[in-house]
Design an enzyme around this catalytic site. Structure first.
Site, PDB file in Angstrom:
ATOM      1  N   LYS A 128     -15.045  31.555  15.887  1.00  0.00           N
ATOM      2  CA  LYS A 128     -16.263  31.261  16.646  1.00  0.00           C
ATOM      3  C   LYS A 128     -17.264  30.618  15.706  1.00  0.00           C
ATOM      4  O   LYS A 128     -17.199  30.810  14.481  1.00  0.00           O
ATOM      5  CB  LYS A 128     -16.851  32.547  17.236  1.00  0.00           C
ATOM      6  CG  LYS A 128     -17.712  32.328  18.469  1.00  0.00           C
ATOM      7  CD  LYS A 128     -16.882  32.000  19.704  1.00  0.00           C
ATOM      8  CE  LYS A 128     -17.785  31.827  20.924  1.00  0.00           C
ATOM      9  NZ  LYS A 128     -16.983  31.554  22.142  1.00  0.00           N
ATOM     10  N   ASP A 168     -19.704  26.305  24.112  1.00  0.00           N
ATOM     11  CA  ASP A 168     -20.141  27.632  24.532  1.00  0.00           C
ATOM     12  C   ASP A 168     -21.580  27.440  25.009  1.00  0.00           C
ATOM     13  O   ASP A 168     -21.963  26.314  25.358  1.00  0.00           O
ATOM     14  CB  ASP A 168     -20.042  28.633  23.367  1.00  0.00           C
ATOM     15  CG  ASP A 168     -20.098  30.103  23.809  1.00  0.00           C
ATOM     16  OD1 ASP A 168     -21.049  30.455  24.522  1.00  0.00           O
ATOM     17  OD2 ASP A 168     -19.227  30.895  23.451  1.00  0.00           O
TER      18      ASP A 168
END
Length: 447
Positions: A128, A168
């Protein structure tokens, strides 16, 4: 040392080594709690420091991101990429641009991504990244300059066989385009497999935009069917009004539900007769507006700036906004108002207290690592198409997504039943995701 003591010692060490990262602590605690029953039954998963290695990222990158705003002033943000676990394949996980981003948030998201990616059944590891940069209120030129600076550093650490970021919160088609353009410029080749969520004319995949929201509904549909119910005729509330929420609303209504509420940070909208999805897309995706703009044009819609969307009676609740948005009190309200199914479209939107309420009250609950895996699953399908220089139809890709989400629910339910926790989809998702990664780690040695 018994299993409880063993797990407590792992967690105590983690707290000492990762101070000031409550979201990361919360994510790890939930998984470790589920793994106690695995370690009791299959003790070899406690060998070779496996649990400690699983909780420690393989690599954590923090870097400065300088950029010039439209006034000619230099701004400085901080960039992150946590490459958490590559036992199953290249690191895979999105980039989040939001003021709340810090290392602890990225580690929590990356840790969750390990299990989510494992559950898809596809060969992708967990990672991430992101930045505390806020795209809201910035011009396109400012966003472009920031993305170019961010990618100038990130490009050293990614690649289609190493680490494949995606979007995201705060990173949509515009940002992915700027990031990819800068990457292509730096490496002097069109390496389309290095990012997912790309435009359809330059390596993107059909269904990627819809994937997380559609996948959430597909898995919820499987969970409801397992308990003799369906979306047809049900009342649904959805928190958020971003990409995940919009396409969850769209698919739920296609399956016969009435979505009676959605929200953003300014309030929540009550829609007794359902959501006008095309108007919502126009407001949020084209105009980049707020829910108040939707209410001003939607017949019968009402904006509420007090209370919570979780106070509204419903059959199904889909939290799709952000972490820890649904607490124990909200969970009690949902149960008392007749909610029977909750599935997470966001990452860890339910607090530990909320999950405990759902368990105690018998509300069927699907955690984000299972329920919102559709986005990364379709990203992996985009990677397959890039690798073979192919392009699939919307229908075929959607069928693949639907099958993946059905399999995730089946594996989750089976794992819960195998370890004596039938119907506990939190435990099932944690165990099913863990075992695949753990087996790969043990097979590959201590690295």
């Amino acid at each position: 040392m018994n299993v409880d003591e063993q797990v407590s010692s792992y967690y105590d060490l983690l707290l000492k080594r990762n101070a000031g990262e409550p979201e990361f602590h919360q994510a790890v605690a939930e998984v470790l709690d589920s793994l106690k029953i695995v370690l009791e039954k299959d003790s070899h998963y406690g060998d070779y420091g496996l649990i400690q290695r699983l909780c420690e990222p393989e690599r954590q990158l923090i870097f400065r991101v300088p950029w010039v705003d439209d006034n000619g002033d230099v701004q400085i943000n901080r960039g992150f990429r946590v490459q958490f676990n590559s036992a199953l394949g290249p690191y895979k996980g999105g980039l989040r641009f939001h003021p709340s981003v810090n290392l602890g948030i990225i580690k929590f998201l990356g840790f969750e991504q390990i299990f989510k990616n494992s559950l898809t059944g596809l060969p992708i590891g967990g990672g991430k990244g992101g930045s505390d940069f806020d795209p809201k209120g910035k011009s396109d030129a400012e966003v472009m300059r920031f993305c170019q600076s961010f990618m100038t550093e990130l490009s050293r650490h990614i690649g289609e066989y190493r680490d494949v970021p995606a979007g995201d919160i705060g990173v949509g088609a515009r940002e992915i385009g700027y990031l990819f353009g800068q990457y292509r410029r730096l490496v002097n080749q069109h390496e389309s497999g290095v990012l997912t969520g790309k435009g359809l004319t330059w390596g993107g995949s059909l269904v990627r935009t819809e994937a997380t929201g559609y996948g959430l509904v597909y898995l919820t549909q499987e969970m409801m069917a397992a308990h003799g119910e369906s979306f047809s005729g049900s009342k649904v509330t959805v928190s958020g009004s971003g990409n995940v929420a919009i396409y969850a609303i769209e698919k739920a209504q296609e399956l016969g539900a009435t979505v009676i509420g959605f929200s953003d940070s300014s309030g929540w909208v009550e829609c007794p007769d359902g959501v006008d999805v095309e108007l919502l897309k126009e407001v949020k995706e084209v105009r980049r507006g707020r829910v108040a703009d939707y209410v001003s044009e939607a017949e019968g819609a009402t904006l509420h700036t007090d209370g919570s969307i979780w106070d509204k009676p419903c059959d199904v609740a889909l939290p799709c906004a952000t972490q820890n948005e649904l607490d124990g009190e909200h969970a009690e309200h949902l149960f008392n108002n007749g909610c029977r199914f909750v599935a997470e479209g966001a990452n860890m939107p339910s607090t530990a207290d909320a999950i405990e309420v759902f368990r105690e009250k018998g509300v069927h609950f699907a955690p984000g690592k299972a329920a919102n895996a559709g986005g990364v699953a379709t990203s992996a399908l985009e990677m397959q198409q890039n690798a073979t220089r192919d392009s699939w139809s919307f229908e075929y890709t959607d069928q693949r997504l639907h099958k993946i989400m059905s399999n995730i629910f089946r594996h989750t339910a089976d794992a819960a039943a195998e370890y004596g926790r039938e119907g506990d989809y939190v435990v099932g998702a944690n165990i099913a995701g863990f075992k695949k990664v753990a087996d790969a780690m043990l097979a590959q040695g201590v690295i």
